[in-house]
Design a protein around this motif. Structure first.
Motif, PDB file in Angstrom:
ATOM      1  N   MET B   1       0.879  -1.361   0.053  1.00 41.83           N
ATOM      2  CA  MET B   1       0.004   0.095  -0.006  1.00 41.83           C
ATOM      3  C   MET B   1       0.913   1.102   0.038  1.00 41.83           C
ATOM      4  N   PHE B   2       1.946   1.200   1.025  1.00 45.32           N
ATOM      5  CA  PHE B   2       2.737   2.488   0.911  1.00 45.32           C
ATOM      6  C   PHE B   2       3.981   2.267   0.317  1.00 45.32           C
ATOM      7  N   GLN B   3       4.301   2.899  -0.755  1.00 45.92           N
ATOM      8  CA  GLN B   3       5.363   2.508  -1.661  1.00 45.92           C
ATOM      9  C   GLN B   3       6.507   3.484  -1.419  1.00 45.92           C
ATOM     10  N   LEU B   4       7.807   3.232  -1.387  1.00 48.62           N
ATOM     11  CA  LEU B   4       8.842   4.196  -1.588  1.00 48.62           C
ATOM     12  C   LEU B   4       8.846   4.944  -2.684  1.00 48.62           C
ATOM     13  N   LYS B   5       8.890   6.268  -2.587  1.00 46.62           N
ATOM     14  CA  LYS B   5       9.058   7.037  -3.857  1.00 46.62           C
ATOM     15  C   LYS B   5      10.719   7.103  -4.021  1.00 46.62           C
ATOM     16  N   PHE B   6      11.122   6.337  -4.815  1.00 50.54           N
ATOM     17  CA  PHE B   6      12.635   6.414  -5.009  1.00 50.54           C
ATOM     18  C   PHE B   6      12.804   6.610  -6.686  1.00 50.54           C
ATOM     19  N   ASP B   7      13.627   7.558  -6.810  1.00 45.14           N
ATOM     20  CA  ASP B   7      13.695   7.883  -8.290  1.00 45.14           C
ATOM     21  C   ASP B   7      15.249   7.263  -8.596  1.00 45.14           C
ATOM     22  N   GLU B   8      15.029   6.274  -9.392  1.00 43.04           N
ATOM     23  CA  GLU B   8      16.119   5.535  -9.822  1.00 43.04           C
ATOM     24  C   GLU B   8      17.001   6.127 -10.917  1.00 43.04           C
ATOM     25  N   THR B   9      16.006   7.145 -11.691  1.00 39.32           N
ATOM     26  CA  THR B   9      16.983   7.999 -13.003  1.00 39.32           C
ATOM     27  C   THR B   9      17.998   8.903 -12.276  1.00 39.32           C
ATOM     28  N   LYS B  10      17.554   9.318 -10.828  1.00 36.49           N
ATOM     29  CA  LYS B  10      18.424  10.200 -10.333  1.00 36.49           C
ATOM     30  C   LYS B  10      19.647   9.554  -9.974  1.00 36.49           C
ATOM     31  N   CYS B  11      19.609   8.231  -9.669  1.00 35.98           N
ATOM     32  CA  CYS B  11      21.026   7.577  -9.370  1.00 35.98           C
ATOM     33  C   CYS B  11      21.698   7.070 -10.597  1.00 35.98           C
ATOM     34  N   PHE B  12      20.935   6.824 -11.669  1.00 40.04           N
ATOM     35  CA  PHE B  12      21.456   6.750 -12.894  1.00 40.04           C
ATOM     36  C   PHE B  12      22.250   7.720 -13.497  1.00 40.04           C
ATOM     37  N   ALA B  13      21.771   8.844 -13.089  1.00 39.63           N
ATOM     38  CA  ALA B  13      22.632  10.274 -13.667  1.00 39.63           C
ATOM     39  C   ALA B  13      23.441  10.809 -12.514  1.00 39.63           C
ATOM     40  N   CYS B  14      23.621  10.197 -11.443  1.00 38.85           N
ATOM     41  CA  CYS B  14      24.179  10.785 -10.285  1.00 38.85           C
ATOM     42  C   CYS B  14      25.820  10.606 -10.480  1.00 38.85           C
ATOM     43  N   GLU B  15      26.516  11.800 -10.282  1.00 43.00           N
ATOM     44  CA  GLU B  15      27.948  11.742 -10.556  1.00 43.00           C
ATOM     45  C   GLU B  15      28.803  11.487  -9.381  1.00 43.00           C
ATOM     46  N   VAL B  53      25.846  -0.544   8.697  1.00 37.15           N
ATOM     47  CA  VAL B  53      25.309  -0.399  10.229  1.00 37.15           C
ATOM     48  C   VAL B  53      24.392   0.286  10.548  1.00 37.15           C
ATOM     49  N   THR B  54      23.298   0.458   9.340  1.00 30.66           N
ATOM     50  CA  THR B  54      22.164   1.466   9.639  1.00 30.66           C
ATOM     51  C   THR B  54      22.383   2.700  10.538  1.00 30.66           C
ATOM     52  N   CYS B  55      23.134   3.474  10.036  1.00 25.34           N
ATOM     53  CA  CYS B  55      23.580   4.722  10.497  1.00 25.34           C
ATOM     54  C   CYS B  55      22.660   5.989  10.292  1.00 25.34           C
ATOM     55  N   TYR B  56      21.977   5.711   9.033  1.00 23.15           N
ATOM     56  CA  TYR B  56      21.096   6.712   8.367  1.00 23.15           C
ATOM     57  C   TYR B  56      21.563   7.621   7.541  1.00 23.15           C
ATOM     58  N   ALA B  57      23.016   7.841   7.681  1.00 19.62           N
ATOM     59  CA  ALA B  57      23.701   8.937   7.122  1.00 19.62           C
ATOM     60  C   ALA B  57      23.610   9.375   5.816  1.00 19.62           C
ATOM     61  N   CYS B  58      23.445   8.088   4.943  1.00 21.07           N
ATOM     62  CA  CYS B  58      23.314   8.516   3.372  1.00 21.07           C
ATOM     63  C   CYS B  58      21.830   9.173   3.046  1.00 21.07           C
ATOM     64  N   GLU B  59      20.969   9.129   3.892  1.00 18.63           N
ATOM     65  CA  GLU B  59      19.954   9.947   3.746  1.00 18.63           C
ATOM     66  C   GLU B  59      20.199  11.258   3.559  1.00 18.63           C
ATOM     67  N   GLU B  60      21.279  11.667   4.332  1.00 21.35           N
ATOM     68  CA  GLU B  60      21.809  13.120   4.294  1.00 21.35           C
ATOM     69  C   GLU B  60      22.502  13.370   3.236  1.00 21.35           C
ATOM     70  N   TYR B  61      23.558  12.488   2.976  1.00 16.11           N
ATOM     71  CA  TYR B  61      24.725  12.379   2.072  1.00 16.11           C
ATOM     72  C   TYR B  61      24.024  12.748   0.436  1.00 16.11           C
ATOM     73  N   CYS B  62      23.067  12.109   0.389  1.00 19.51           N
ATOM     74  CA  CYS B  62      22.537  12.043  -1.275  1.00 19.51           C
ATOM     75  C   CYS B  62      21.908  13.617  -1.411  1.00 19.51           C
ATOM     76  N   PRO B  63      22.677  14.120  -2.516  1.00 16.28           N
ATOM     77  CA  PRO B  63      22.339  15.380  -2.740  1.00 16.28           C
ATOM     78  C   PRO B  63      21.089  15.849  -3.370  1.00 16.28           C
ATOM     79  N   THR B  64      20.417  14.542  -3.933  1.00 13.16           N
ATOM     80  CA  THR B  64      19.278  14.915  -4.789  1.00 13.16           C
ATOM     81  C   THR B  64      18.085  14.757  -3.724  1.00 13.16           C
ATOM     82  N   PRO B 196       6.485  11.454   3.978  1.00  8.12           N
ATOM     83  CA  PRO B 196       6.111  11.703   2.472  1.00  8.12           C
ATOM     84  C   PRO B 196       6.920  10.913   1.477  1.00  8.12           C
ATOM     85  N   ALA B 197       8.134  10.233   2.090  1.00  6.72           N
ATOM     86  CA  ALA B 197       8.731   9.347   1.165  1.00  6.72           C
ATOM     87  C   ALA B 197       7.690   8.125   0.869  1.00  6.72           C
TER      88      ALA B 197
END
Ligand SMILES: Cc1cc2nc3c(=O)[nH]c(=O)nc-3n(C[C@H](O)[C@H](O)[C@H](O)COP(=O)(O)OP(=O)(O)OC[C@H]3O[C@@H](n4cnc5c(N)ncnc54)[C@H](O)[C@@H]3O)c2cc1C
Ligand code: SF4
Ligand code: SF4
Lengths: 453, 346
Positions: B1-15, B53-64, B196-197
Motif C-alpha cells: 500500500m505504502f510504496q517508497l518513492k525512489f527515483d532511480e533515474t536520479k541515481c543513474f545520472a548521479c555523478e 551499520v544502519t547509521c541513516y547518514a546516506c539519507e543526508e549524503y544524497c544530494p538529490t 512523505p517518502a
C-alpha cells in the motif's frame, strides 16, 4: 487476664507482646494465596535469652511457636497454622561482628537483607553478601531457614551454603552454637566439626536461629548487567553450560514472561558482570560475549539484548502487577538446568489454563549444578476467583516439579506433603527421629514438615 | 500500500554517488559505489546490504533528496539480509505493541509537545521554555500509542513501520492538533521525511525541537546568562532525516554562550553512538561498536569539551556513562537551555 500473654509481657515488655485482635490480624496473613491463620499472641523478643524464655513457656503451656522474619516467603510458611505465638524476630537486627580480612559478618537472625546491604555499602563497600531478589525487609534468618539463593548463587551456591556458624535456640530451650564458634574460636567456619546442623530448610520447625555468621564476598566497584536473548528455549541449557564454563558472571538468570509483549516467548539471560576497573569488565565481557556467545550472534539465533545497565539490588518481581489487585505467589524449585525448556513450556500451559500471564525464571546455582526455577502466578487480592485460579495453578505446578524430576523449593504445606509421600522411607524415618528428638512437644511451627501425620 | 518513492533515474545520472562514497563505515570508491547502488536498485544482493551499520547518514549524503537508506532497508527486508539476530528482531517488533489500554484522547488547543515513546522524558519538559505547549501524553502505559516506529529501520523491517504508522498518525491527529513539536529527532524525521517518502498523509505540522527551543530562547533572551562551557554534540542517527534543522544546534549554542568545540567527528562526519551496532550479527560488531565509541569520545575530549550534549535518549543510554567517565558531563539539550535561563534541571 490470659496467663500466656502475662508471661510474654514479662519476658519482652508490654510494647512487644500482644493479643489484641487488630495486631493478630496483621500477623494472620502473608502476601500470597494462603488463607489467613490467626495467632493467639504476638511477641517480639530482643535477645536469644528472651527467645529461650518464650520457648520454655511454650513448652510448659504446649503452645505453638512460629518464627517470623520478614514474612516474605509467600507460601504461608510463617503463618501460625495451628495458632499459638507468632514470634516476630525483626527486633533482633544487630550486626555483632564483622571480620573484614576473613570476610564474614555475624548478625542477629532478624536483620533484614536491606539493612545488611546498606551497612556494607556504607562501611565496607568492597564486601557484599549474596542478596536474594526478595523485598529488602526479608531477613537473613528467614532466608537461610528456607535454603534461599541470592545474586552470588552462580559462583557460591545456596545462601545456606554460606553459613559459617549459627546460634540456635532449640525447641526445648537450650541455646546452642554450631561451627568454630562452639569451641570458643572465631565464627569463621562451620566445618570440620561433626555435622549436627539440623536447622536449614526446616522452616523453623527444629529451632529458632538467633545468630548467623555469614560469608561475605568481594564487592567489585563497577557492577553492570548485560542481557543475551534467544528465541529457542532449547538453547538455554547449552548457553548456561557455556557461560558457567567461562565463570565470569556473578549471577546468571534465564527468564521470560507473557507481559510485556516483547518478552513473550523470548528468553533473556541476564548476566551480572562486575569488575574493579574497565579493563576487568571488558576482559570478562570479551570472554563471555565475543567468546562463548559469538557463534549464536553470527548464526542469528542469539543477540546482545541491550546496552549494559547498572545492577539494581534487589531485583524485585514486577509480575505482581500483571493483574489488577497486586497479588502474586510463586512455586520455586531446584531443577537440573537441562529442564529449562520443559519447565517453561509446561508452566506456560498451566498459566494459560488459569488465565494468568506466565512469568518464569531460572537462576543458576553453582556451575549450572542446578537452577532455582520459578513460576509466578499473579492474582487480584479482591477477586476470590483469581485467587482460586492462582492457588490451583500453584498446586498443579508443585506436581509438575516432581514430574519433571525437580525438588520443590520452600514448598507450602501441600508441596511438603507431595515430597514426603515420595520420600525414601528411611529418610522420612530419620526426619521423624530428628523432629521428635529436638521438638518432643511438637511446638515448633506445627503443620510445617509435619512428619508425624 | 505504502510504496517508497525512489527515483532511480536520479541515481543513474548521479555523478558523485555520495550516498555510498561518503559512508564512514563502508570504504567504497566511486566505481564500486556505482555498481553496488545499481545492484541494490535491481534487488540484487550487494555487500552494502550486509555491511551497512544502519547509521541513516546516506539519507543526508544524497544530494538529490533520493532515499538511499530507506531503499537499503527495504532491500534488506526483501532479500532477508537482516542486520540483527532473529530474537532481537522478534523482540524489537513486539516492543512497539501497546498493551496497557487505549490512549487518553483530549482535544489540544494550540501547539502540542509529542514525546513519542519516551514518556519518561516528561521531567525534561518543565519550566519556561515549554510554557504554552500541551504535552500530548506522558503516561508510560500509553506511550506505545505515540511510538513513531522508525526504530525498525535498524531492524530491516520497513513492513512493520508501514503496517503501524497510519494508526499512530491517527492517534496524534485525534488530539485535533495543528502543530506538533517533536521532542525526539526520530519522530520529527518520521513525519517530515519517512511519511512523505512512503506516501503517508500527515494532517499536522511538525516542528523540530531545536527550532522550537531556538525561537523560544530568543523570546527569553533577556534571561539568558551565557554558560561559557565548551560543548560537544552527539548527533543522533535520525537527525540525518532532517539535516536542514541541524543548523539550530549551533544557533542555540551561540545564543546561550556555549562554545561548540571544533572536532573531527562533527556535522556530516558525526559518529553513531554504537547502540544498534553493538547487537548486530556481523562478526566483531561489539568490538567495532566499542572502538567507535572510543574514537568518538576521545575526539570530544581532545577538543576540550566539558559537556556532551544529547538529544536522543538512546544515545544518552549508550554513551552517557562512558562520556561521564572521561570527565565530560552528559546533558540533554533541553536541560542545557534551561540552565542558560537560570532554571534548575532534572
Ligand atoms: C518478590 C520476591 C522475590 C523473591 N526472590 C527471592 C530470591 O531471589 N531468593 C530467595 O532465596 N528468596 C526469594 N524470595 C522468597 C523470600 O522472600 C526470601 O527467601 C526471604 O529471604 C525469606 O525471608 P523472610 O525473613 O521473609 O522469611 P519468612 O517468610 O519470615 O520466614 C520463612 C520461613 O523461615 C522461618 N523462619 C524465619 N526466621 C527464622 C529464624 N530466625 N529461625 C528459624 N526459622 C525462621 C519461618 O517460620 C518460615 O517458615 C522472594 C520473595 C518475593 C516476594
Ligand atoms: S541515492 Fe542519491 S547519492 Fe546515491 S546514487 Fe542515488 S542520487 Fe546519488
Ligand atoms: S546507513 Fe550508514 S552505514 Fe549504511 S550505507 Fe548508509 S551511510 Fe553507510
Amino acid at each position: 487476664m490470659d496467663a500466656v500473654y502475662q508471661a510474654l509481657v514479662k519476658i519482652v515488655g508490654e510494647d512487644y507482646a500482644s493479643n489484641r485482635p487488630e495486631e493478630l490480624f496483621t500477623y494472620s496473613k502473608d502476601l500470597g494465596t494462603s488463607e489467613p491463620k490467626f495467632p493467639d499472641y504476638v511477641a517480639a523478643p530482643k535477645t536469644a535469652e528472651e527467645v529461650q524464655k518464650i520457648i520454655l513457656l511454650a513448652n510448659k503451656k504446649k503452645v505453638p511457636v512460629v518464627p517470623l522474619g520478614g514474612g516474605m516467603s509467600l507460601a504461608g510458611l510463617a503463618l501460625p497454622l495451628q495458632g499459638g505465638i507468632a514470634l516476630d524476630l525483626k527486633r533482633m537486627d544487630q550486626i555483632i561482628e564483622l571480620n573484614e580480612k576473613a570476610r564474614y559478618v555475624v548478625v542477629e537472625a532478624g536483620i533484614s537483607n536491606g539493612k545488611l546491604t546498606a551497612y556494607l555499602h556504607k562501611h565496607y563497600p568492597h564486601l557484599m553478601h549474596s542478596e536474594p531478589g526478595a523485598p529488602p525487609a526479608a531477613t537473613i534468618g528467614g532466608n537461610i531457614a528456607i535454603h534461599g539463593q541470592g545474586d552470588m548463587a552462580h559462583p557460591y551456591g545456596f545462601n545456606s551454603d554460606m553459613v559459617n556458624g549459627m546460634e540456635v535456640v532449640l525447641p526445648t530451650g537450650e541455646i546452642c552454637k554450631f561451627g568454630s564458634c562452639s569451641i570458643g574460636s572465631g565464627w569463621y567456619t562451620l566445618h570440620p566439626l561433626p555435622d549436627i546442623g539440623l536447622f536449614l530448610g526446616w522452616n523453623g520447625s527444629t529451632g529458632i536461629i538467633t545468630k548467623i555468621s555469614l560469608r561475605l564476598f568481594p564487592c567489585k566497584k563497577i557492577r553492570e548487567m548485560d542481557l543475551f536473548v534467544v528465541e529457542d528455549e532449547g538453547l538455554i541449557p547449552d548457553l548456561l553450560y557455556e557461560l558457567t564454563h567461562v565463570g565470569m558472571a556473578e549471577d546468571l538468570i534465564a527468564f521470560t514472561s507473557a507481559i510485556p509483549p516483547f518478552m513473550d516467548g523470548v528468553h533473556h539471560i541476564s548476566m551480572n558482570i562486575t569488575g574493579d576497573t574497565e579493563e576487568e569488565m571488558e576482559f570478562k565481557r570479551h570472554l563471555l560475549l565475543d567468546g562463548k556467545l559469538a557463534r549464536y550472534i553470527q548464526d542469528g539465533t542469539g543477540g546482545i539484548g541491550a546496552v549494559s545497565q547498572d545492577i539494581q539490588r534487589p531485583q524485585i518481581s514486577k509480575s505482581a502487577d500483571w493483574k489488577k489487585g497486586g497479588g502474586f505467589e510463586y512455586v520455586g524449585s531446584i531443577m537440573p538446568v537441562t529442564a529449562y525448556p520443559e519447565c517453561y513450556r509446561r508452566g506456560a500451559e498451566i498459566s494459560t489454563r488459569h488465565n494468568i500471564p506466565y512469568t518464569v525464571l531460572g537462576r543458576v546455582i553453582g556451575s549450572a549444578h542446578a537452577m532455582m526455577f520459578s513460576w509466578s502466578y499473579a492474582f487480584n487480592r479482591a477477586d476470590p476467583e483469581t485467587v482460586r485460579h492462582a492457588r490451583e495453578a500453584l498446586h498443579e505446578t508443585d506436581s509438575l516439579v516432581l514430574e519433571l524430576g525437580g525438588t520443590i523449593w520452600k514448598p507450602a504445606v501441600f508441596g511438603q506433603k507431595l515430597m514426603m509421600d515420595r520420600m525414601d522411607s528411611n529418610t522420612l524415618q530419620m526426619m521423624k527421629k530428628v523432629k521428635n528428638l529436638l521438638d518432643p512437644n511438637g511446638i515448633m511451627n506445627p503443620g510445617n514438615w509435619e512428619v508425624n501425620e | 500500500m505504502f510504496q517508497l518513492k525512489f527515483d532511480e533515474t536520479k541515481c543513474f545520472a548521479c555523478e558523485t554517488n555520495d550516498c555510498l562514497t561518503k559512508c564512514q563505515y563502508l570504504k567504497i570508491d566511486p566505481d564500486t559505489a556505482k555498481i553496488e547502488i545499481k545492484k541494490i536498485i535491481n534487488k540484487k544482493d550487494s555487500f552494502v546490504l550486509h555491511e551497512c551499520v544502519t547509521c541513516y547518514a546516506c539519507e543526508e549524503y544524497c544530494p538529490t533528496g533520493n532515499h538511499p537508506f530507506y531503499l537499503i532497508v527495504q532491500r534488506q527486508e526483501e532479500l532477508n539480509i537482516l542486520p540483527l539476530p532473529d530474537p532481537l528482531i522478534k523482540r524489537g517488533i513486539r516492543i512497539g505493541i501497546p498493551f496497557r489500554g487505549e490512549p487518553d484522547i483530549q482535544e489540544i488547543k494550540g501547539p502540542a509537545l509529542n514525546l513519542g515513546v519516551f514518556s519518561s522524558l516528561a521531567t525534561l519538559t518543565r519550566g519556561k521554555l515549554f510554557e504554552g505547549l500541551t504535552l500530548m501524553s506522558a503516561d508510560s502505559r500509553k506511550m506505545f500509542h505515540y511510538f513513531c516506529q522508525l526504530m525498525y529501520l535498524h531492524f530491516g523491517r520497513i513492513s512493520v513501520i508501514n503496517e503501524r504508522l497510519e494508526k499512530i498518525i491517527e492517534t496524534i491527529a485525534a488530539h485535533k492538533v495543528k502543530e506538533v513539536v517533536h521532542f525526539h529527532d526520530e519522530c520529527y524525521g518520521t513525519y517530515t521525511s519517512y511519511a512523505p517518502a512512503f506516501g503517508f498523509a500527515v494532517p499536522f505540522k511538525s516542528i523540530h525541537l531545536f527550532e522550537y527551543l531556538y525561537n523560544r530562547l530568543k523570546e527569553l533572551k533577556s534571561e539568558i546568562k551565557p554558560l561559557n562551557f565548551k560543548v560537544a554534540y552527539q548527533r543522533p542517527c535520525s537527525s540525518r532525516l532532517s539535516s536542514d534543522k541541524y543548523q539550530f544546534v549551533d544557533k542555540i549554542f551561540d545564543l546561550i554562550g556555549a562554545e561548540h568545540v571544533k572536532r573531527e567527528y562533527v556535522g556530516e562526519n558525526a559518529l553513531c553512538c554504537g547502540g544498534t551496532i553493538l547487537g548486530q550479527k556481523k562478526k566483531g560488531s561489539r568490538q567495532f561498536s566499542l572502538d567507535l565509541q572510543k574514537k568518538n569520545i576521545d575526539d570530544m575530549q581532545r577538543a576540550g569539551a566539558q559537556i556532551c550534549v544529547f538529544n536522543c535518549p538512546a544515545c544518552m543510554q549508550t554513551i552517557g556513562k562512558p562520556v561521564a567517565k572521561k570527565g565530560m558531563m552528559p546533558v540533554f539539550m533541553s536541560d542545557l537551555c534551561r540552565l542558560a535561563i537560570g532554571e534548575k534541571t532534572s
